[in-house]
Design a protein around this motif. Sequence first.
Motif, PDB file in Angstrom:
ATOM      1  N   ASN A  23       0.816  -1.217   0.000  1.00  0.00           N
ATOM      2  CA  ASN A  23       0.000   0.000   0.000  1.00  0.00           C
ATOM      3  C   ASN A  23       0.849   1.267   0.000  1.00  0.00           C
ATOM      4  N   ARG A  24       2.142   1.104  -0.221  1.00  0.00           N
ATOM      5  CA  ARG A  24       3.030   2.258  -0.318  1.00  0.00           C
ATOM      6  C   ARG A  24       3.609   2.353  -1.731  1.00  0.00           C
ATOM      7  N   GLN A  25       2.898   1.801  -2.715  1.00  0.00           N
ATOM      8  CA  GLN A  25       3.409   1.900  -4.074  1.00  0.00           C
ATOM      9  C   GLN A  25       3.403   3.350  -4.539  1.00  0.00           C
ATOM     10  N   ILE A  26       4.264   3.644  -5.494  1.00  0.00           N
ATOM     11  CA  ILE A  26       4.497   5.020  -5.932  1.00  0.00           C
ATOM     12  C   ILE A  26       3.982   5.204  -7.357  1.00  0.00           C
ATOM     13  N   PRO A  27       3.097   6.166  -7.592  1.00  0.00           N
ATOM     14  CA  PRO A  27       2.654   6.451  -8.964  1.00  0.00           C
ATOM     15  C   PRO A  27       3.836   6.884  -9.826  1.00  0.00           C
ATOM     16  N   VAL A  28       3.834   6.482 -11.060  1.00  0.00           N
ATOM     17  CA  VAL A  28       4.970   6.726 -11.936  1.00  0.00           C
ATOM     18  C   VAL A  28       5.203   8.214 -12.178  1.00  0.00           C
ATOM     19  N   ASP A  29       4.141   9.040 -12.054  1.00  0.00           N
ATOM     20  CA  ASP A  29       4.277  10.471 -12.300  1.00  0.00           C
ATOM     21  C   ASP A  29       4.471  11.285 -11.018  1.00  0.00           C
TER      22      ASP A  29
END
Length: 473
Positions: free
Chosen positions: A229-235
């Motif tokens: 749940n700490r994934q990072i959006p590519v932008d």
Amino acid sequence: MNDQSLQSAVRDDGDNHEEIYDEDGVIRGDYVARIGAAIADRDMLFLKDQVADLHESELGDLIETLQPEQRNALVRLLGDDFDFTALTEVDEAIRLDIVDDLPNEVVAEGLGELDSDDAVYILEDMDAEDQADILAKLPFTERIRLRRSLDYPEDTAGRRMQTEFVAVPPFWSVGQTIDYMREDDDLPDSFAQIFVIDPTFKLLGAVDLDRILRSSRQTKIDKIMHDTNRQIPVDMDQEEAAQLIGQYDLLSAAVVDENDRLVGVLTIDDVVDVIQEEAEEDIMRMGGVGDEELSDDVISAVRSRFPWLLVNLGTAILASMVIGMFDATIEQMVALAVLMPIVASMGGNAGTQTLTVTVRALATRDIDIYNAGRIIRREFLVGFVNGVIFAVFVAILAYLWFGNIQLGMVIGSAMIINMVAAGLAGILLPLMLDKMNVDPAIASAVFVTTVTDVVGFFAFLGLAGWWFGLVGG
């Protein structure tokens, strides 16, 4: 023994991995001299023995220490033994000078050995023509990965991420996963997590390596994976991504696209680089020198500094105009001209202190709408208390210097006013810039100094004119 071998034997002190730094952490002069002599003599054996096995950061330090012509010669002499990762450790101007000196075929071969994030870091600053030519010389799969990363906006997680990662389906067993990691040659050299994906590459979870090692071979991956749940959006901005990883003490974090598909990973070494770059950028912008680097030539440095010096000239003229409004008052009492710089200088330093704290707090997201009011009140009180303390000092100084107690009272009052103004300007100006989506680090010091100069001169000379005019009347 030929001459080249004899020179190598003379230079070599018997330790093929000698310590290159002195006790102060600076590259030893004798080591640099030996490397320089070996470059001049084209002693490839000695260079490969003493340089090829250096860590990339050490090699980067050495390259920056050498003269420009020595740098390019060293890279050419090392040939295939040159670690292109070292180019990520040097200034942009030095990096571009080195890659421009090399054939694109050599650069492509060197980049092919790097992790994708390091390759992108080197490619992104190159001319579009050279960049396209180098990419065309890379294998198809690697070329597509690098092009995709380069298509993301600069300073985003997509541009910074590493596209090599380990991903497995949830129905695999621990044994299958271990065998896969042992047998596949295309996996990254080092990693801390294994990501779990569905057939469309949508991120489902992750498994830490220590959990893999502690589980039986028959255990299914979906039984031991945890949510990411700490994934990072590519932008996402790279600074925000670094803060997120730091906040949750992560070693790595998945980078996902708009469809939650896994496209890369940000690792802790990337985060350290981002934090260092952003801190340096804030410091440089606060000084009004843009993205200047030590390796830049004179023309580039002048071009970087000139705009804000021009702005500073305008603000200095504004302060001088304020002084000009009170020229008659200054003519009547020369002591005012002597004491004016004290008020302005103290206000400028106080404002810079507050500004530094505020800009850093904004960068680390430590200041927000919930605590901004409290911090503004704190800076007001700090300015007032410091103003009172230094007002006493300068009032006594003015009395001892000029024997005029009234002059001491005037400069003391002006000191309080200016120190309060400095504290408020140092926090309100960057807050307003941040609210306007303008980087508050961009030469804010110039504007804060302008406020303290104008307020300081106006308060001191205005109070002096009013008080001595009143007393004279």
